[in-house]
Design an enzyme around this catalytic site. Structure first.
Site, mmCIF file in Angstrom:
data_model
loop_
_atom_site.group_PDB
_atom_site.id
_atom_site.type_symbol
_atom_site.label_atom_id
_atom_site.label_comp_id
_atom_site.label_asym_id
_atom_site.label_seq_id
_atom_site.Cartn_x
_atom_site.Cartn_y
_atom_site.Cartn_z
ATOM 1 N N LYS A 1 16.015 9.229 -14.452
ATOM 2 C CA LYS A 1 17.125 9.329 -14.149
ATOM 3 C C LYS A 1 17.396 11.072 -14.304
ATOM 4 O O LYS A 1 16.094 11.856 -14.349
ATOM 5 C CB LYS A 1 17.848 9.064 -15.471
ATOM 6 C CG LYS A 1 17.947 7.243 -14.892
ATOM 7 C CD LYS A 1 19.046 7.112 -15.841
ATOM 8 C CE LYS A 1 18.698 5.422 -15.887
ATOM 9 N NZ LYS A 1 20.315 4.602 -16.990
ATOM 10 N N TYR B 1 25.153 0.249 -9.354
ATOM 11 C CA TYR B 1 25.160 0.291 -10.558
ATOM 12 C C TYR B 1 26.636 -0.998 -10.437
ATOM 13 O O TYR B 1 27.723 -1.338 -11.839
ATOM 14 C CB TYR B 1 25.608 0.915 -11.366
ATOM 15 C CG TYR B 1 24.814 1.485 -12.140
ATOM 16 C CD1 TYR B 1 24.085 0.846 -13.197
ATOM 17 C CD2 TYR B 1 24.562 3.460 -12.017
ATOM 18 C CE1 TYR B 1 22.235 1.639 -13.257
ATOM 19 C CE2 TYR B 1 23.362 3.818 -12.550
ATOM 20 C CZ TYR B 1 22.003 2.783 -13.083
ATOM 21 O OH TYR B 1 21.405 3.433 -14.086
ATOM 22 N N ARG C 1 9.195 -2.740 -18.334
ATOM 23 C CA ARG C 1 10.469 -2.666 -19.090
ATOM 24 C C ARG C 1 10.681 -2.236 -20.427
ATOM 25 O O ARG C 1 11.228 -1.951 -21.396
ATOM 26 C CB ARG C 1 11.956 -4.518 -19.226
ATOM 27 C CG ARG C 1 12.409 -4.152 -18.297
ATOM 28 C CD ARG C 1 13.045 -5.280 -17.799
ATOM 29 N NE ARG C 1 14.417 -4.683 -18.305
ATOM 30 C CZ ARG C 1 15.029 -5.034 -18.549
ATOM 31 N NH1 ARG C 1 15.441 -3.288 -17.368
ATOM 32 N NH2 ARG C 1 16.309 -4.842 -19.398
ATOM 33 N N HIS D 1 15.321 3.945 -15.646
ATOM 34 C CA HIS D 1 16.003 2.573 -14.854
ATOM 35 C C HIS D 1 15.526 2.088 -14.286
ATOM 36 O O HIS D 1 13.796 2.404 -14.100
ATOM 37 C CB HIS D 1 16.494 3.243 -13.875
ATOM 38 C CG HIS D 1 17.178 1.488 -13.671
ATOM 39 N ND1 HIS D 1 18.225 0.607 -14.023
ATOM 40 C CD2 HIS D 1 17.361 0.553 -12.487
ATOM 41 C CE1 HIS D 1 18.617 -0.628 -12.878
ATOM 42 N NE2 HIS D 1 17.319 0.194 -12.311
ATOM 43 N N GLU E 1 17.266 -3.859 -5.068
ATOM 44 C CA GLU E 1 17.078 -1.976 -5.465
ATOM 45 C C GLU E 1 16.099 -1.871 -4.757
ATOM 46 O O GLU E 1 16.290 -0.690 -4.118
ATOM 47 C CB GLU E 1 16.371 -1.741 -7.375
ATOM 48 C CG GLU E 1 17.732 -2.660 -7.909
ATOM 49 C CD GLU E 1 17.825 -2.554 -9.654
ATOM 50 O OE1 GLU E 1 16.598 -2.170 -9.737
ATOM 51 O OE2 GLU E 1 18.763 -2.810 -10.282
#
Ligand code: CMP
Length: 143
Positions: free
Chosen positions: A9, A49, A85, A115, A126
């Site tokens: 980000k 988002y 993750r 992200h 995505e």
């Protein structure tokens, strides 16, 4: 082979953490098959988002993710969605374990550095949202 979408980000790019983050996934053994520095448009941010559009922080989220360049990536490997993750740590960096990216480098839930897709469905969505076919590379990587 499973693929996931990861994105450093604007705070991560500003803080010179892009190399550190790429390094962690490379050293783990995952394969980088797409990557680019890019500026997210308002429209792309709202689509990406979309599931958060009714949340009180939606405006802040869109403003932040469009505030400067991001480093978008596609990583490939066995179980890469879950593994990435785990390597990122919990969304709130103050709850993320030491040794994870957010646990080591983050302080606030808004500016949480990275992200990553949370499921095979969101990974596919995505990847298609951020990358054209010609920006995704198939090649043999030595282990
Ligand atoms: P990400 O995984 O990119 O997906 C949604 C993002 O919303 C999440 O990371 C956080 O950065 C952000 N987010 C979640 N909760 C809040 C909050 N309370 N205030 C601001 N941003 C938030």
């Amino acid at each position: 082979m499973e693929q996931t979408f990861l994105m450093v980000k604007p705070d991560g790019v500003q803080r010179n953490l892009t190399g550190e983050i790429v390094n962690r996934f490379e050293r783990k053994g995952f394969k980088l098959v797409g990557a680019k520095l890019m500026q997210i448009s308002d429209e792309l941010a709202k689509t990406h988002y979309g599931e958060h559009k009714d949340k009180p922080f939606f405006g802040e989220l869109v403003d932040f993710i469009t505030s400067g360049p991001v480093f978008a990536m596609i990583w490939e490997g066995e179980n890469v969605i879950t593994a990435a993750r785990d390597m990122m740590g919990k969304t709130n960096p103050l709850e993320a374990a030491p040794g994870t990216i957010r646990g080591d480098f983050g302080m606030t839930v808004g500016k949480n550095i990275i992200h990553g897709s949370d499921s095979p469905e969101s990974a596919e969505k995505e990847i298609n949202l951020f990358f054209n076919d010609h920006e995704v590379f198939a090649y043999t990587k030595q282990d």
